[in-house]
Design an enzyme around this catalytic site. Structure first.
Site, PDB file in Angstrom:
ATOM      1  N   GLU A  18       1.012  -1.200  -0.013  1.00 17.54           N
ATOM      2  CA  GLU A  18      -0.065  -0.055   0.015  1.00 17.54           C
ATOM      3  C   GLU A  18       0.847   1.289  -0.297  1.00 17.54           C
ATOM      4  O   GLU A  18       0.406   2.229   0.498  1.00 17.54           O
ATOM      5  CB  GLU A  18      -1.021   0.098   1.146  1.00 17.54           C
ATOM      6  CG  GLU A  18      -1.761  -1.127   1.078  1.00 17.54           C
ATOM      7  CD  GLU A  18      -2.738  -1.126   2.561  1.00 17.54           C
ATOM      8  OE1 GLU A  18      -3.750  -0.448   2.574  1.00 17.54           O
ATOM      9  OE2 GLU A  18      -2.615  -2.000   3.398  1.00 17.54           O
ATOM     10  N   PHE A 169     -14.914 -14.871   0.158  1.00 21.77           N
ATOM     11  CA  PHE A 169     -13.959 -13.974  -0.181  1.00 21.77           C
ATOM     12  C   PHE A 169     -12.514 -14.751   0.386  1.00 21.77           C
ATOM     13  O   PHE A 169     -12.476 -14.909   1.662  1.00 21.77           O
ATOM     14  CB  PHE A 169     -14.137 -12.715   0.392  1.00 21.77           C
ATOM     15  CG  PHE A 169     -15.001 -11.944  -0.375  1.00 21.77           C
ATOM     16  CD1 PHE A 169     -14.674 -11.250  -1.758  1.00 21.77           C
ATOM     17  CD2 PHE A 169     -16.284 -11.857  -0.259  1.00 21.77           C
ATOM     18  CE1 PHE A 169     -15.563 -10.739  -2.596  1.00 21.77           C
ATOM     19  CE2 PHE A 169     -17.362 -11.050  -0.965  1.00 21.77           C
ATOM     20  CZ  PHE A 169     -16.797 -10.574  -2.240  1.00 21.77           C
ATOM     21  N   ASN A 212     -26.414  -9.436  -0.910  1.00 22.44           N
ATOM     22  CA  ASN A 212     -27.206  -8.272  -1.173  1.00 22.44           C
ATOM     23  C   ASN A 212     -27.152  -7.342   0.287  1.00 22.44           C
ATOM     24  O   ASN A 212     -28.099  -6.904   0.821  1.00 22.44           O
ATOM     25  CB  ASN A 212     -28.804  -8.720  -1.007  1.00 22.44           C
ATOM     26  CG  ASN A 212     -29.053  -9.476  -2.275  1.00 22.44           C
ATOM     27  OD1 ASN A 212     -28.646  -9.020  -3.417  1.00 22.44           O
ATOM     28  ND2 ASN A 212     -29.939 -10.762  -1.890  1.00 22.44           N
ATOM     29  N   ASP A 293     -15.812  -0.845   9.353  1.00 27.75           N
ATOM     30  CA  ASP A 293     -16.684  -1.047   8.084  1.00 27.75           C
ATOM     31  C   ASP A 293     -17.461  -1.995   8.505  1.00 27.75           C
ATOM     32  O   ASP A 293     -17.319  -3.238   8.979  1.00 27.75           O
ATOM     33  CB  ASP A 293     -15.537  -1.728   6.865  1.00 27.75           C
ATOM     34  CG  ASP A 293     -14.391  -0.686   6.620  1.00 27.75           C
ATOM     35  OD1 ASP A 293     -14.776   0.510   7.101  1.00 27.75           O
ATOM     36  OD2 ASP A 293     -13.409  -1.009   5.895  1.00 27.75           O
ATOM     37  N   GLY A 312      -7.235   5.596   4.736  1.00 30.17           N
ATOM     38  CA  GLY A 312      -6.545   6.407   3.708  1.00 30.17           C
ATOM     39  C   GLY A 312      -7.084   7.936   3.988  1.00 30.17           C
ATOM     40  O   GLY A 312      -8.250   8.269   4.501  1.00 30.17           O
TER      41      GLY A 312
END
Length: 349
Positions: A18, A169, A212, A293, A312
């Site tokens: 990053e 994931f 969803n 998040d 960020g």
């Protein structure tokens, strides 16, 4: 007499994948640090780990469609102690390994230097997605279904596949900015996804996808007096065709996502998100700042995806945008972060 300005070392770049995001964050932060209160000392770290003094990230060039980077061929290397000599506080704008994971925080603690953001433990715990989930679960918070693969585990067992279901994931456990992440909808693609994740971290986490969901992010801020508050929630929405999830390109290079800031939520859900975000912040013993998040399901179930201890600060980043929508502009936000670090000092907290 004129009061001496606080000398702030803004550390950017670093050795992680990053690096470029960190350079972009520093380019965004520097113009908004109050020049009447702060004397800025830019400190860059190249991808090879060389420390540099005085290179302003705002002069770093980037080709169209790319992010800026600090190359070791154009800098004069110095020792960390020389780069940080006579500074009062450090703003470590480093994302990912060797910066956001407790390593530079430990170095600064050894030097007795105050710094923006969480301490050694919280930084390391939040950077490791597996241990962050364990701590959040211990607080009674919902983190969804997941399986951890250490370096000895080559794939998922049948029981683990049944537990997770498809799609999943596959992620490096200790990376950010969606680097090395794959979405797997067929078990035949699992091993390739694990291999890709292990290019960034031998430890891998596999998470069950939730259908969803709405992607909601909240910014958490500690004030100099010790108060901790969460911003209004922001929502990320995919736009255009073929956009399945918020990958690196979507975050930094293209326009495949839009944001609603604040998110279009009812008052009760907004209040619950803000309360849980602060709980998550405290569950990991964070200080200074973090971004939490969430996934919000169709049934209004809250699932914490991750907690980012140095989010960020680019022009499109959710952390400063969420606080702007909540009533704290970018310059005031940065001043608050620096003043909180100075008030807290270094050492045990």
């Amino acid at each position: 007499m004129t009061q001496r300005k606080t000398r702030v070392a803004v550390v950017f770049g670093g050795r992680s994948s990053e690096h470029e995001v960190s350079c972009q964050s520093a380019k965004s932060v520097l113009p908004y640090l109050d020049p009447d209160r702060f004397e800025i000392v830019p400190v860059g770290i190249t991808p090879q780990g060389q420390w540099t003094l005085g290179t302003d990230p705002r002069v770093l060039e980037a080709a169209p469609g790319t992010l800026p980077t600090l190359r070791d061929t154009s800098v004069v290397a110095v020792e960390p102690g020389q780069a940080l000599k006579d500074v009062d506080v450090v703003f470590p704008l480093l994302h990912g390994a060797w910066g956001e994971d407790g390593t530079i925080q430990g170095l600064l603690e050894l030097g007795g230097l105050p710094y923006v953001g969480p301490g050694v433990f919280a930084s390391a715990a939040a950077m490791d997605k597996v241990f962050a989930k364990k701590l959040l679960e211990a607080e009674g918070l919902n983190v969804g279904r997941y399986v951890s693969l250490d370096r000895a585990a080559t794939t998922l067992t049948l029981d683990e596949r049944e537990h997770l279901g498809l799609p999943v994931f596959v992620k490096p456990s200790r990376a950010g900015s969606s680097v090395g992440i794959s979405k797997v909808s067929d078990w035949d693609d699992l091993d390739a996804a694990i291999f890709q994740a292990r290019q960034h971290d031998p430890k891998v986490i596999v998470e069950a996808a939730v259908p969803n969901v709405r992607e909601i992010e909240l910014a958490v801020l500690e004030f100099p007096d010790g108060r901790v508050e969460a911003s209004l929630p922001a929502e990320l929405r995919p736009v255009g065709e073929g956009v399945e999830w918020y990958d690196f390109n979507a975050k930094y290079l293209d326009d495949s996502y839009e944001a609603d800031i604040p998110a279009k939520l009812d008052d009760a859900t907004t209040a619950q998100l803000r309360e849980v975000a602060v709980r998550a912040f405290k569950a990991l013993d964070c200080q200074g700042l973090s971004r939490v998040d969430f996934f919000l399901t169709e049934d209004n179930e809250l699932i914490i995806n991750e907690l980012n201890t140095m989010p960020g600060f680019t022009p499109i980043s959710m952390y400063p945008k969420a606080w702007e929508a909540t009533g704290i502009d970018f310059a005031t936000l940065l001043t608050t972060l620096v003043e909180t670090a100075v008030a807290r000092g270094s050492g045990l907290r």
